[in-house]
Motif scaffolding. Structure first.
Motif, PDB file in Angstrom:
ATOM      1  N   GLN A 125       0.921  -1.252   0.108  1.00  0.00           N
ATOM      2  CA  GLN A 125      -0.074  -0.019   0.037  1.00  0.00           C
ATOM      3  C   GLN A 125       0.946   1.367  -0.005  1.00  0.00           C
ATOM      4  O   GLN A 125       0.489   2.349  -0.642  1.00  0.00           O
ATOM      5  CB  GLN A 125      -0.952  -0.231   1.125  1.00  0.00           C
ATOM      6  N   LYS A 128       1.954   1.475  -3.666  1.00  0.00           N
ATOM      7  CA  LYS A 128       0.827   1.932  -4.405  1.00  0.00           C
ATOM      8  C   LYS A 128       0.670   3.511  -4.252  1.00  0.00           C
ATOM      9  O   LYS A 128       0.435   3.978  -5.264  1.00  0.00           O
ATOM     10  CB  LYS A 128      -0.319   1.420  -3.922  1.00  0.00           C
ATOM     11  N   LEU A 160      -6.466   3.588   0.100  1.00  0.00           N
ATOM     12  CA  LEU A 160      -5.709   2.348   0.516  1.00  0.00           C
ATOM     13  C   LEU A 160      -6.724   1.334   0.656  1.00  0.00           C
ATOM     14  O   LEU A 160      -7.756   1.467   1.238  1.00  0.00           O
ATOM     15  CB  LEU A 160      -5.328   2.929   2.147  1.00  0.00           C
ATOM     16  N   ASP A 161      -6.246   0.018   0.188  1.00  0.00           N
ATOM     17  CA  ASP A 161      -7.203  -1.048   0.257  1.00  0.00           C
ATOM     18  C   ASP A 161      -7.136  -1.617   1.603  1.00  0.00           C
ATOM     19  O   ASP A 161      -8.070  -2.498   1.740  1.00  0.00           O
ATOM     20  CB  ASP A 161      -6.403  -2.175  -0.843  1.00  0.00           C
ATOM     21  N   ALA A 167       1.194   3.099   5.761  1.00  0.00           N
ATOM     22  CA  ALA A 167       1.046   3.660   4.595  1.00  0.00           C
ATOM     23  C   ALA A 167       0.433   4.834   4.587  1.00  0.00           C
ATOM     24  O   ALA A 167       0.659   5.971   3.627  1.00  0.00           O
ATOM     25  CB  ALA A 167       0.071   2.798   3.582  1.00  0.00           C
TER      26      ALA A 167
END
Ligand SMILES: CC(=O)N[C@H]1[C@@H](OP(=O)(O)OP(=O)(O)OC[C@H]2O[C@@H](n3ccc(=O)[nH]c3=O)[C@H](O)[C@@H]2O)O[C@H](CO)[C@@H](O)[C@@H]1O
Ligand SMILES: C=C(OP(=O)(O)O)C(=O)O
Length: 429
Positions: A125, A128, A160-161, A167
């Motif tokens: 993350q 990403k 953010l997943d 992150a």
């Protein structure tokens, strides 16, 4: 690695003052290199992580001093340099140099971070987020290379997943000087994130919404520290002493706490039957008896912190019945179990569920602190046990508990460290 020696069985009493939060401090130090002036922090905990971060700063020609809880950092002569990989691997939070170096130099190269071995800890993350902000990221030989094109970083929408503290903070660090607006969605809400945003905003940054799940950042070109930043109290250290006080205390005052940061923890203690007296910035824990078993499930803030499930365990052993702990963040965070069993604890793990049965007759033993919070649970168990407990790998405790021997001694405990903790050697890879 050092040993902690505990002669247990004595009840504790008195008061203890909580230090600044480890998880703020270890992000604030990397964040300091974004400043265009020297910066100053107070309430800095005296923990190994801080000393190792100072070694990393030194490798970039960033001078720092640390005395009586005050840390000064002068990043005005910073240079890009290879970072000492042993120091980087000594702690998790070295990954914050990815965000801050990116913010400062538009590129960053560093080896993968270390930190507690508490199960898989991916950084997908973080990566990403850096990519969303316009960076290219590649990994070679256990090293992450992050670069940007001539245009540098630009604001972006980052979803953010998974809710990740690291992150979220790394996204803020990279975005704070990026051109334009960044919006982080599904951000983590931990108080330490607010602390970082406060530090940056006081230097002229525009970070809004920290502490909620949407954080909006307008990039600025310069950050100038005008005053000393006081680090928030460590809610995990506070929770550790709360648990210890209820398990083996005869009346202990825990000072310098923000009770709102501890609500998910104190609610569970109250459910167990501990009669806490909660004031504005201190909590009194009376001698506690006839405790009830409870069920605990760890969650991102404001839920029950994963970092407190192990420190709570010795108190659960005092309850009159079976308690259950489920760590949804790190289901394999069970390094304390085998060690507590050596001391006579009735604790086991079944299908990612930790079951704690009454265990009132602990005996001193030689045990291993496999990670910081496993170590904290062994410290409390050692204080409860009859006889001598030797905790190997005590550096894992010293990396995050401020002046723990002095604080425990002041509470009437008989605790010592066999020799001074060693730092990772400067520049040695
Ligand atoms: C220095 C610091 O502040 N450490 C804390 C921080 O660690 P850290 O920031 O590393 O933990 P995260 O909040 O990122 O992790 C939360 C969960 O998300 C997962 N995840 C995280 C990042 C990612 O890119 N991909 C991913 O899948 C992790 O495996 C974990 O299951 O928060 C943890 C969870 O409260 C605490 O235990 C640590 O004490
Ligand atoms: C897991 C922890 O620390 P880190 O993320 O620094 O390894 C912790 O403080 O409990």
């Amino acid at each position: 690695m050092k040993k902690m020696i505990i002669h247990g069985g004595q009840r504790l009493t008195g008061e203890v003052t909580i230090g600044g939060a480890k998880n703020s401090t270890v992000a604030l130090i990397p964040a300091a290199i974004l400043a265009d002036t020297p910066v100053r922090f107070d309430m800095v905990p005296d923990i190994l992580d801080v000393h190792n971060l100072m070694l990393i700063l030194k490798s970039m020609n960033v001078h720092s001093t640390f005395e009586d809880g005050v840390l000064t950092i002068d990043p005005t002569e910073i240079v890009e340099a290879p970072l000492p990989s042993k120091a980087i691997k000594s702690l998790r939070a070295s990954y914050y140099f990815m965000g801050s170096l990116l913010g400062r130099f538009q590129r960053a190269t560093l080896s993968f971070p270390g930190g507690d071995n508490i199960g898989p800890r991916p950084i997908d993350q973080h990566i990403k987020a850096f990519k969303a902000l316009g960076a290219s990221v590649s990994e070679r030989d256990n090293t992450v290379h992050i670069t940007t094109g001539p245009a540098g970083l630009h604001g972006a929408r980052i979803f953010l997943d998974v809710v990740s503290v690291g992150a979220t903070i790394n996204s803020i660090l990279a975005a704070v000087k990026a051109e334009g607006t960044t919006v982080i969605e599904n951000a983590a809400k931990e108080p330490e994130i607010i602390d970082i945003a406060t530090f940056l905003n006081n230097m002229g940054a525009h970070v809004r919404g920290a502490g909620t799940d949407v954080i909006r950042i307008e990039g600025v070109s310069t950050l100038r520290a005008m005053n000393t930043h006081t680090i928030i109290p460590d809610r995990i250290e506070a929770g550790t002493y709360l648990s210890m006080a209820a398990a083996i205390g005869d009346g202990i005052v825990i000072k310098n706490v923000i009770p709102e940061h501890l609500e998910s923890f104190t609610a569970k203690m109250i459910e167990m039957g501990v009669h806490l007296e909660i004031d504005e910035d201190s909590i009194f824990v009376p001698r506690s008896e006839n405790l009830k078993p409870i069920q605990v499930k760890t969650m991102p803030f404001p839920g029950f912190a994963t970092d407190l499930q192990q420190p709570l365990t010795p108190l659960l052993m005092c309850a009159k019945g079976s308690s259950v702990v489920i760590d949804t963040i790190y289901p394999k965070r069970i390094k304390h179990i085998a060690e507590l069993r050596k001391m006579g604890a009735n604790i086991r793990s079944e299908n990612d569920m930790i079951v704690v049965d009454p265990s009132t007759h602990l005996v001193g033993s030689e045990v291993q602190a496999g990670e910081i919070r496993a170590g904290a649970s062994l410290v409390i168990a050692g204080l409860m046990a009859q006889g001598t407990t030797v905790i190997d790998n005590a550096d894992n405790i010293l990396r995050g508990y401020d002046r723990i021997v002095q604080k425990l001694t002041a509470l009437n405990a008989d605790v010592s460290i066999q020799s001074a903790a060693t730092l990772v050697e400067d520049g040695q890879d």
